[in-house]
Design an enzyme around this catalytic site. Structure first.
Site, PDB file in Angstrom:
ATOM      1  CE1 TYR A  36      -3.491   2.731   0.713  1.00 39.04           C
ATOM      2  CE2 TYR A  36      -2.093   3.344   2.577  1.00 39.04           C
ATOM      3  CZ  TYR A  36      -3.158   3.620   1.728  1.00 39.04           C
ATOM      4  OH  TYR A  36      -3.858   4.785   1.878  1.00 39.04           O
ATOM      5  CB  SER A 118      -5.590  12.332   4.154  1.00 41.17           C
ATOM      6  OG  SER A 118      -6.458  11.584   3.320  1.00 41.17           O
ATOM      7  CE1 TYR A 141      -8.758  12.023  -3.122  1.00 36.49           C
ATOM      8  CE2 TYR A 141      -9.179  11.578  -0.800  1.00 36.49           C
ATOM      9  CZ  TYR A 141      -8.373  11.470  -1.916  1.00 36.49           C
ATOM     10  OH  TYR A 141      -7.172  10.814  -1.815  1.00 36.49           O
ATOM     11  CB  THR A 167      -7.191  15.451  -3.969  1.00 32.08           C
ATOM     12  OG1 THR A 167      -6.234  15.839  -2.995  1.00 32.08           O
ATOM     13  CG2 THR A 167      -6.573  14.408  -4.890  1.00 32.08           C
ATOM     14  NE  ARG A 176      -3.992   3.733  -6.128  1.00 39.74           N
ATOM     15  CZ  ARG A 176      -4.591   4.558  -5.279  1.00 39.74           C
ATOM     16  NH1 ARG A 176      -4.757   4.201  -4.014  1.00 39.74           N
ATOM     17  NH2 ARG A 176      -5.031   5.729  -5.690  1.00 39.74           N
ATOM     18  CG  HIS A 286      -3.012  10.395  -6.184  1.00 36.43           C
ATOM     19  ND1 HIS A 286      -3.981  11.319  -5.886  1.00 36.43           N
ATOM     20  CD2 HIS A 286      -3.077   9.473  -5.192  1.00 36.43           C
ATOM     21  CE1 HIS A 286      -4.615  10.959  -4.785  1.00 36.43           C
ATOM     22  NE2 HIS A 286      -4.073   9.843  -4.342  1.00 36.43           N
ATOM     23  NE  ARG A 289      -1.148   5.668  -3.562  1.00 33.57           N
ATOM     24  CZ  ARG A 289      -1.036   4.541  -2.868  1.00 33.57           C
ATOM     25  NH1 ARG A 289       0.114   3.887  -2.846  1.00 33.57           N
ATOM     26  NH2 ARG A 289      -2.055   4.057  -2.198  1.00 33.57           N
TER      27      ARG A 289
END
Length: 390
Positions: A36, A118, A141, A167, A176, A286, A289
């Protein structure tokens, strides 16, 4: 609220570089968590090229310059910083170490900079505000549920977060592959082998079982495993490709403080973001990612800085692993940089103290390099401080 996160870093094995912290972090967390932290999208081309882009530039050394001190101070989004490096928003940072976002924020304060918290943090907006002395920034977001994002903005404002970082490059999750192959898909998949691998990391396992900082605390309050799954489902269900410029205009109308837009890779988009009223852009893919095979952020930076740098602040992230990388980015037009993986390397390797040490290393490398370049302040950095490799 847990107080006084402390780790002692001493002895011959103390990390000396960000790469040293990366190696320590790899040895401290289970394979699922490392996937991760470290993986990118698809074949990870963009992840690799984000790093490789810095190799295309040399620092321009000058001598006999009587540089007796280096000033790294900047003012970004109305916040005075002692270091032109902020800690990037990092979802589920508590999976790396239970100190998580709160520990990272405290480390940032010690270095004279800030954390961008975040939306997917393992500590809530309110927990971070109560546990820190400075006003940090909040990342948002543009999710499907406007009531949810309005609530997050209100909570951030009421808790004293001074800048909002929106974002815009996650309409869907990137592919991923390392996460999927190691069970870190949504929801995570545990097998006996993966549980056994976690058991070989007893310090991490104890922190996980004791503190349970693997829930997205801004979305649900439940600390149980079910709560962790539920919070990730809330985030996943709110991802939508049906977002546009009107959504950013609405966010701008609701947020009275400084607003930055993260995930901008094209000068035309940067210009439109600024026309809407954003105070800054963050050039970012990002960390490799999301969209694979997009250009490295360092390559995208100069054109964006040229287009909007006289009207807005330009920040960037992606591939930074040293003080010289920060210098190169600033010389190419960035006003400041954000670091994500270096944050998590320090966190996984040593909690709060690890993050603080990563920032110390970056600061010392910048001061040392700029002294040898004969450059007294970050405000003096420009293309003249660099030489192209080819």
């Amino acid at each position: 609220m847990t107080k006084g996160f402390r780790f002692r870093l001493a002895g011959r094995t103390a990390p000396l570089t960000v790469e040293d912290w990366r190696k320590r972090a790899r040895s401290r967390v289970p394979g699922m968590v490392w996937a991760y932290i470290e993986n990118g999208a698809d074949d990870e081309r963009t992840l690799r090229e984000n790093r490789e882009a810095y190799q295309e530039w040399y620092l321009n050394q000058r001598v006999l310059t009587t540089t007796s001190g280096v000033d790294l101070r900047v003012k970004i989004a109305g916040t005075s910083l002692d270091l032109p490096v902020l800690l990037a928003p990092t979802g589920l940072a508590g999976a790396a170490h239970w100190h998580g976002d709160l520990g990272a924020a405290r480390a940032a304060e010690r270095a004279g900079t800030r954390l961008v918290l975040s939306s997917a943090s393992a500590y809530s907006i309110e927990e971070v505000a109560r546990g820190t002395a400075e006003n940090h920034w909040f990342q948002l977001y543009p999710w499907r549920d406007r009531a949810l994002i309005a609530s997050l903005m209100d909570r951030a404002r009421d808790s004293g977060f001074t800048a909002l970082c929106v974002t815009v490059d996650v309409p869907v999750y990137g592919n991923r592959l390392r996460e999927r192959r190691t069970g870190m898909a949504l929801p995570p998949t545990l097998t006996p082998a993966r549980v056994l691998n976690a058991a070989t990391r007893p310090r991490w396992s104890y922190g996980y079982l004791r503190h349970r900082r693997t829930t997205l605390r801004n979305l649900v309050a439940d600390e149980s495993r079910r709560g962790g799954f539920e919070s990730v489902e809330v985030q996943s269900d709110n991802l939508t490709s049906d977002i546009g410029w009107a959504d950013l205009e609405w966010i701008r109308s609701r947020w009275e403080g400084p607003l930055l837009v993260k995930g901008v890779m094209h000068p035309d988009d940067a210009e439109r973001v600024v026309d809407i009223g954003a105070d800054g852009v963050v050039v970012s893919n990002h960390g490799g990612r999301q969209l694979n095979a997009v250009q490295p952020t360092l390559q995208a930076l100069p054109a964006i800085a040229e287009r909007v740098g006289d009207r807005a602040e330009v920040l960037m992230d992606g591939g930074i692993r040293s003080g010289s990388d920060v210098i190169i980015a600033l010389a190419l037009g960035a006003d400041a940089c954000l670091v994500g993986r270096p944050l998590v390397y320090g966190l996984a390797g040593g909690g709060t103290e690890g993050v603080a040490d990563v920032l110390r290393i970056l600061k010392e490398e910048m001061v040392r390099d700029m002294t040898m370049m004969g450059t007294a302040s970050v405000g003096e950095l420009s293309l003249s401080n660099l030489l192209p490799r080819h």
